[in-house]
Design a protein around this motif. Sequence first.
Motif, short mmCIF file in Angstrom:
data_model
loop_
_atom_site.label_atom_id
_atom_site.label_comp_id
_atom_site.label_asym_id
_atom_site.label_seq_id
_atom_site.Cartn_x
_atom_site.Cartn_y
_atom_site.Cartn_z
N GLY A 95 -28.76 2.75 69.24
CA GLY A 95 -29.41 3.40 67.99
C GLY A 95 -29.60 4.71 68.12
N PHE A 96 -29.81 5.23 69.51
CA PHE A 96 -29.97 6.61 69.58
C PHE A 96 -28.77 7.34 69.28
CE2 PHE A 96 -33.58 8.94 71.08
CZ PHE A 96 -34.49 7.88 71.30
N TRP A 97 -27.68 6.90 69.90
CA TRP A 97 -26.19 7.77 69.43
C TRP A 97 -25.96 7.71 67.93
CZ3 TRP A 97 -25.29 10.93 72.99
CH2 TRP A 97 -25.13 10.51 74.40
N SER A 112 -27.71 5.37 59.03
CA SER A 112 -29.00 5.45 59.63
C SER A 112 -29.81 4.44 59.56
CB SER A 112 -29.75 6.67 58.57
OG SER A 112 -30.63 7.20 59.40
N ARG A 143 -33.71 17.46 62.25
CA ARG A 143 -32.95 16.41 62.86
C ARG A 143 -32.69 16.58 64.43
NH1 ARG A 143 -27.88 17.21 64.11
NH2 ARG A 143 -26.91 15.42 64.44
N SER A 163 -28.10 7.43 65.46
CA SER A 163 -29.25 8.12 64.61
C SER A 163 -28.68 9.46 64.74
CB SER A 163 -30.61 7.62 65.12
OG SER A 163 -30.55 8.79 66.42
N GLU A 164 -27.80 9.96 65.52
CA GLU A 164 -27.52 11.44 65.75
C GLU A 164 -26.53 11.79 64.48
OE1 GLU A 164 -25.10 12.51 68.95
OE2 GLU A 164 -26.59 14.05 69.42
N TRP A 165 -26.02 10.70 63.68
CA TRP A 165 -25.15 10.91 62.37
C TRP A 165 -25.96 11.38 61.22
CZ3 TRP A 165 -20.37 12.33 62.67
CH2 TRP A 165 -19.43 11.86 63.51
N THR A 166 -27.38 10.94 61.37
CA THR A 166 -28.11 11.27 60.13
C THR A 166 -28.10 12.62 59.79
OG1 THR A 166 -29.86 9.61 61.28
CG2 THR A 166 -30.72 11.03 59.56
N GLN A 173 -33.69 10.23 56.89
CA GLN A 173 -32.54 9.45 55.92
C GLN A 173 -33.03 9.70 54.60
OE1 GLN A 173 -33.39 5.39 56.17
NE2 GLN A 173 -31.09 4.74 56.20
N LYS A 206 -40.33 7.41 66.36
CA LYS A 206 -38.47 7.53 66.52
C LYS A 206 -38.19 7.01 65.03
CE LYS A 206 -34.23 7.31 67.71
NZ LYS A 206 -33.16 8.62 67.64
#
Lengths: 103, 259, 325
Positions: free
Chosen positions: B32-34, B52, C73, B36-39, C93, C85
Amino acid sequence: MTERIWEVFRQQDEGDPMVHAGNVNAPDDELAVHYAREMYGRRGESHRLWVVARDAITELDDPDLLRPPFDRSHKKPGGYIIKHKLEAAKQRAAAEAGEGSDE
Amino acid sequence: MSEAPAATLDAPAREALAELLLSVADDEFVIGFWDSEWTGIAPMLEEDVATSSIAQDEIGHARALYEMLATLTDGDADRIAYGRDADGFRHAALLNHARGDWAFSVARRYLYETADAVRLAALARSSDEPLAALSTKMRREETYHLQHADTWLRRLSEGASEGRERLVGALGRLWPDAQDVFAPLAAEEELVRSGLLAEPMRALHAEWQARVRPVLEPIVGELPALTPSLDGRTRRNDDFRWLHGELTAVYRSEEGATW
Amino acid sequence: MQYASFVIESSDTIQPLSPRPPYEAGDEAFYAHVGSGGKVEADHWMPDAYRAAVLKFVEMHANSELMGVLPERDWIMRAPNLRRKLALTSKIQDEVGHAQLLYRVAEDLGKPRVQMFQDLLDGKTKFHNVFHYPTRSWADVGIIAWLVDAAAIVSQQALRDSSYAPYARTMKKICWEESVHIMHGRDVVLTLMNGTDAQRGMVQEALDRWWGPLMQMHGPPTDPAKDKDLHWQIKAKNNEQLRQEFLSIYVPRILELGLTIPDPGLGYDEAAGRWHYTEPDWVELKSVVTGHGPASQERLEFRRTSFADTQWVRDALLGGAAAAA
């Protein structure tokens, strides 16, 4: 460029009408549905979605057809105002009944 | 969930369940963390929102699992998630890697989601009712994740050559560590004996292999037959240590503070 | 969109007509229409000046949502507990979602999305001042989500009545979503203010840095007679009205937490019925929005790199059918 626009319609709750919500860019049906879900359903706010390619929609917005000038009040409830007629009829009926009892 | 599962489990079973819960929770938390970096920086705006959501779902699953674990061990979900050192984490080595480029993330997600699907199916049959119920709930969201992962795998493998090459490279690099989603747990014998885990990890591993080989081999060619490593859930790398530093930075800045 | 406006002639032939808005084409009729609260749709006739004005307004708004993602971000990875989080990732988002909504509106006015991205990255179009500043602590996350979003929502609520209907509709959706962000931001700030001395200090320090940009955010007071956007009813309130509204709602809410607002000249004039304050630095504002803010170039460069790094994906996706053939 093969990207297209897809219109999204949503239904708030079971039984509600489908209402236009917005649109998404997508290359095809499959991703359009994913993206429609994201933009108009990710919070659990929609019961159902319709996803339609914009170029599949036929639009009518000609006021001559949709709001033509001649009187059409006979087609709507507001075209039948009976308040005064009803008052008059009730008064006459009451008066007649009153006369009858005098005999 | 009104009653702690602990009430009906003996100490060895409780310890085994704790290990199992931590492994699944850490997997979901870290991926989930990795992702979420694409957000904010995904290839397209609509895809950004979609990715996301998936990352948030994973964090949500992790939260539920950490909370279940907290009840079991009389702990606190946030402290379990944020209070350990990097070496205290028990996620699969597949999730040690930084998100890489889009192809890398797609490849890793595909490998993870397919493995998680097999694992969740087994957990949905767990003798522990709350875990079975939670797994069934997670499977409903994971259907969407699987669809999305599959969509992207297909698009990259069937599309222009650069995408295909990147995908093939990523799958090749990730294949060895992907086995470690099924790395044996220390308390595995106890888990299987008590029915907490419906089948041993090696059986789930075989099932997963049987499912993904027919899909992946037409894309990447023959994949080596590999088994999960003994340290599949304990070895860490620099990427993950960086992530751990980031995710604990604020939490650690004021020990015991509420945020 | 295909148009199925018909005229059925006596010989029963059907001929399509061009779209017919509820007003005559021509600047005067158009102005009368929007001036009396009339709405305009994407496929209606509109003066070139109106189209250009709406496009510029919406494009800057879209750019701002997209660039607005970047200050926060960094903190997605550092959010200090599971709930934060989730909330922060969700909020950011939503900002991306808003960018999507707004670029869609702008695109339907005739400018392709990729062109808008390119102009943004080339520094040809602008984004709002507040997104040109760095974030330094977790407290910034709270202050931005609470006060920056609040200042934005004051503008956005007024825009729900824009003459340009697609924009007005989008603003209704955006306002609803932003209201959740403000609650999240306020919750973060409150939690910090109820925490340790260090946490409270963090909030005050963040407020000290953000107050200046916040006061500049709605822009300098404009002459209503010369404000094109007001003229066309693209926006319904002027800059000063928006700033006054923001101050009226939020100054009491800031002060009640025990925070100090770093403007000794700030106060409410009962007689005049308005807030007075130290004149914001309009030179700074102009400099910042033209790309000279402390984080402007760094952020644009980050965007350029991310966009370039993912170009192959867009090519694979959109050229897919052709490439695989």
